[in-house]
Structures are given as structure tokens and as C-alpha cells.
Design an enzyme around this catalytic site. Sequence first.
Site, PDB file in Angstrom:
ATOM      1  N   TYR A  68       0.807  -1.213   0.000  1.00  0.00           N
ATOM      2  CA  TYR A  68       0.000   0.000   0.000  1.00  0.00           C
ATOM      3  C   TYR A  68       0.842   1.265   0.000  1.00  0.00           C
ATOM      4  O   TYR A  68       0.350   2.342  -0.345  1.00  0.00           O
ATOM      5  CB  TYR A  68      -0.944   0.012   1.206  1.00  0.00           C
ATOM      6  CG  TYR A  68      -1.971  -1.102   1.205  1.00  0.00           C
ATOM      7  CD1 TYR A  68      -2.172  -1.890   0.086  1.00  0.00           C
ATOM      8  CD2 TYR A  68      -2.720  -1.375   2.338  1.00  0.00           C
ATOM      9  CE1 TYR A  68      -3.105  -2.915   0.086  1.00  0.00           C
ATOM     10  CE2 TYR A  68      -3.665  -2.393   2.352  1.00  0.00           C
ATOM     11  CZ  TYR A  68      -3.846  -3.165   1.217  1.00  0.00           C
ATOM     12  OH  TYR A  68      -4.773  -4.182   1.223  1.00  0.00           O
ATOM     13  N   LYS A  91       4.340 -15.402   3.079  1.00  0.00           N
ATOM     14  CA  LYS A  91       4.383 -16.168   1.823  1.00  0.00           C
ATOM     15  C   LYS A  91       5.843 -16.390   1.477  1.00  0.00           C
ATOM     16  O   LYS A  91       6.339 -16.036   0.415  1.00  0.00           O
ATOM     17  CB  LYS A  91       3.650 -15.405   0.711  1.00  0.00           C
ATOM     18  CG  LYS A  91       3.390 -16.206  -0.557  1.00  0.00           C
ATOM     19  CD  LYS A  91       2.511 -17.411  -0.342  1.00  0.00           C
ATOM     20  CE  LYS A  91       2.243 -18.116  -1.667  1.00  0.00           C
ATOM     21  NZ  LYS A  91       1.569 -19.429  -1.469  1.00  0.00           N
ATOM     22  N   ASP A 137      -2.088 -18.235   2.043  1.00  0.00           N
ATOM     23  CA  ASP A 137      -3.189 -18.937   1.391  1.00  0.00           C
ATOM     24  C   ASP A 137      -3.723 -20.054   2.280  1.00  0.00           C
ATOM     25  O   ASP A 137      -4.939 -20.280   2.379  1.00  0.00           O
ATOM     26  CB  ASP A 137      -2.782 -19.470   0.015  1.00  0.00           C
ATOM     27  CG  ASP A 137      -1.397 -20.092  -0.009  1.00  0.00           C
ATOM     28  OD1 ASP A 137      -0.678 -20.039   1.008  1.00  0.00           O
ATOM     29  OD2 ASP A 137      -1.016 -20.643  -1.066  1.00  0.00           O
ATOM     30  N   ASP A 181      -5.020  -7.170   5.928  1.00  0.00           N
ATOM     31  CA  ASP A 181      -6.246  -6.528   5.456  1.00  0.00           C
ATOM     32  C   ASP A 181      -7.256  -7.589   5.019  1.00  0.00           C
ATOM     33  O   ASP A 181      -8.437  -7.557   5.398  1.00  0.00           O
ATOM     34  CB  ASP A 181      -5.897  -5.594   4.292  1.00  0.00           C
ATOM     35  CG  ASP A 181      -7.044  -4.667   3.916  1.00  0.00           C
ATOM     36  OD1 ASP A 181      -8.082  -4.673   4.615  1.00  0.00           O
ATOM     37  OD2 ASP A 181      -6.908  -3.948   2.921  1.00  0.00           O
ATOM     38  N   ASP A 183     -10.649  -9.092   7.389  1.00  0.00           N
ATOM     39  CA  ASP A 183     -12.012  -8.977   6.861  1.00  0.00           C
ATOM     40  C   ASP A 183     -12.686 -10.347   6.801  1.00  0.00           C
ATOM     41  O   ASP A 183     -13.876 -10.487   7.106  1.00  0.00           O
ATOM     42  CB  ASP A 183     -11.995  -8.343   5.475  1.00  0.00           C
ATOM     43  CG  ASP A 183     -11.956  -6.824   5.531  1.00  0.00           C
ATOM     44  OD1 ASP A 183     -11.997  -6.268   6.653  1.00  0.00           O
ATOM     45  OD2 ASP A 183     -11.888  -6.187   4.467  1.00  0.00           O
TER      46      ASP A 183
END
Length: 362
Positions: free
Chosen positions: A142, A192, A224, A248, A252
Site C-alpha cells: 500500500y 508467503k 493462502d 487486510d 475482513d
Amino acid sequence: MDIVLAVLPGDGIGGEVIGAAMRVVDDMAKRFGHKITANYADIGWAAIDKHGTALPTGTRQLCLASQAIFFGAVGLPDRDKTLPQAQRPERVALLELRKGLFANLRHVVLPPGLVGRCPLKNELIKNGIDIMIIRELTGGLYYGQPQGIHGHSPERTAVDTMAYSETEIRRILKVGFETARKRKKKLLSVDKANILATSQLWRETATAMGKDYPDVQLEHIYVDNAAMQLLRRASEFDVIVTENTFGDILSDEASMLAGSIGLVPSACLGEPDALGKSAVPFYEPIHGSAPDIAGQNKANPVGSILTAAMMLRYTFGLAAEANAIEKATFAVLNEGRVLTGDLGGTASCSGVTDAVIAALRS
């Protein structure tokens, strides 16, 4: 204790849910002998309409002079799309107020009384859900540079950069380890590392830091797989720490395990700099402005009430007061008699607030 707050209701249901939470905070303050000074200011479209900008100078100055920021919501989808991305309230206001706040904490709890509202099968959540997700908030995709869209159609290219320094990684991992130490002493680090260089550095750093926390069980998991396991064995998760983008998405996803996004609180925290100064802590429920129900007394105030409890705990060290608010709130949810529409009930925002205050006094 004297507590000075910058209270920013913002847009949509922000005013209703922040007003509800402040009623609970004020009642708690009277019971425990605290003085609350709540200074209100405009932000978002409410500020644009009055002052021509989403973050007026007066609001900014008020926040800097406060001990904590208590925030409702910004943004109105139909109006947001009339502005360029860089001028929209969420970007103008939130990113500015969160500067220097690198740790985002989201606490996801499924109360026993709301098991039927969770999308998972009962056998997967029979032991309940209580997860603290700690997301790095100031680095990664971001904010990394270079970033942007370049060239001319039909051959344009786009680039985003994921970058992390060891210092950035260590400070968020420290929050993770310290939080885990105060809970069940289990920390799940999400990365990851089989693909990304930033994740390889993240895992190496986490492993090295784990030696300084021998009482905390450290586990690594690819992002994942973490997304899948949140649905398969949510009850086994305790504290999760991860970088910005992964956090993020996962937070959620996890928020829906609580039965409604309207139940989840969050905190954005920093640490003192070399001069001993730190950014003002920022507290907000994770839901949006929900303009479709704004002004109708239908909004669920629980996320804001629990956010207020986090504020009392993390910024002011008032654990007993925070526990009292949480206990009262979950008592109302578990009873199941006074619930808003998102939880299958018919109660109003003010009705739920009244019930929490009554439970707080009992």
C-alpha cells in the site's frame, strides 16, 4: 483519571454508533470516578460540506491535542465516486490521522449466543472463537514505491512495490509476541516465504525473535493456507501477526466469523520516537458508513462499544473498566433478546445501548 478524546463521528451511521458508545463510556466513567473530556469535530463528507475539506485544520489540531482519537466512519459511496481517488475522504482523512500508527489490532470474538449467526458449521466452532489479528499498517504494497499506472492505452503498465525493513518487521512482531504472552501464549505468523523475499525476511526475523520469547509458541503459516484454516479450525487460532495486505484480507475474512461485521472493534497503535513523541492512537469499529440505514436508529453499536473498551485498555491502562464494558456487552449478545437487524433481531441502536448500560449497572 482525566481522559481527553477527539471524537470524530464522520459520515453515515458514524454519529449514531459513536454516540451510543460515548453513552456507555460516560456511564462507566461515573461508576469508576473518571473525567471524560470529549471534544467533537467534523471529518469526511460532513467536513467537506462545512469546511471544503475532509480533514479541516481544526480537526487535525484537535486530534494532536488529544490522548486518543475515537472515530466512526467516513465515505459515502455515491458521493465518493464524484472525486478522484486522491481526494476521497478515506484517503485524505484516514491515512493522515493514522500516520505513525503501525499496528492495527482487530479482536474477533464469536459469543456463544450468536453461534447460529456464524457461517461455519457448529462442529467447527464448538469451542468458540476468540482471535486477535495484528496487522502491520504502514508498509508493504500500500505504501511501497514505485507505484502507479504508466504509459498509454492499450499498452499501459502498472506497478506496486512490496517493501519491508527489518526494523518495520521487528516492531510489529514485538506487538505480536507481547500480545500472545498476555493471552494463550500462541503466536501464528503469516507470510508467503515460499515466494516473496519480504516474507523470507519476515520469517527469518520472526524465528530469531522467537528465541527471546521462549514461553510463546511460534508457528509459521503461508497466507493462502491461513485463509483456508480460518474456515476449517477457527477455534484453534489465538494471536495472528502479519504484514499489511495479508492482514487486510484475513481480518475482513475473520470478521464474518463473529456473526456480523458490526461486532468487530479495532485499534491503530504506534510507539514513541527517539524524542519520546508518538502518534495519537486511533480507534474505530471496522464497519463502514452504511448510508442505507443512516439516521434510522438501526445501526449495530456493538463494534463501537467494544472499540471504546479497547481504547480504555490499550491507551489508558484501564483494564477493569474495559472488562466491565466487554462483560456487559457480551451478556446482552448472549442473552439474544436485544439484537439489531444484522443479527436477526429487531432492536434499535439506542435499544441495544440501553441494554448494555443496564447490564453494566447490574
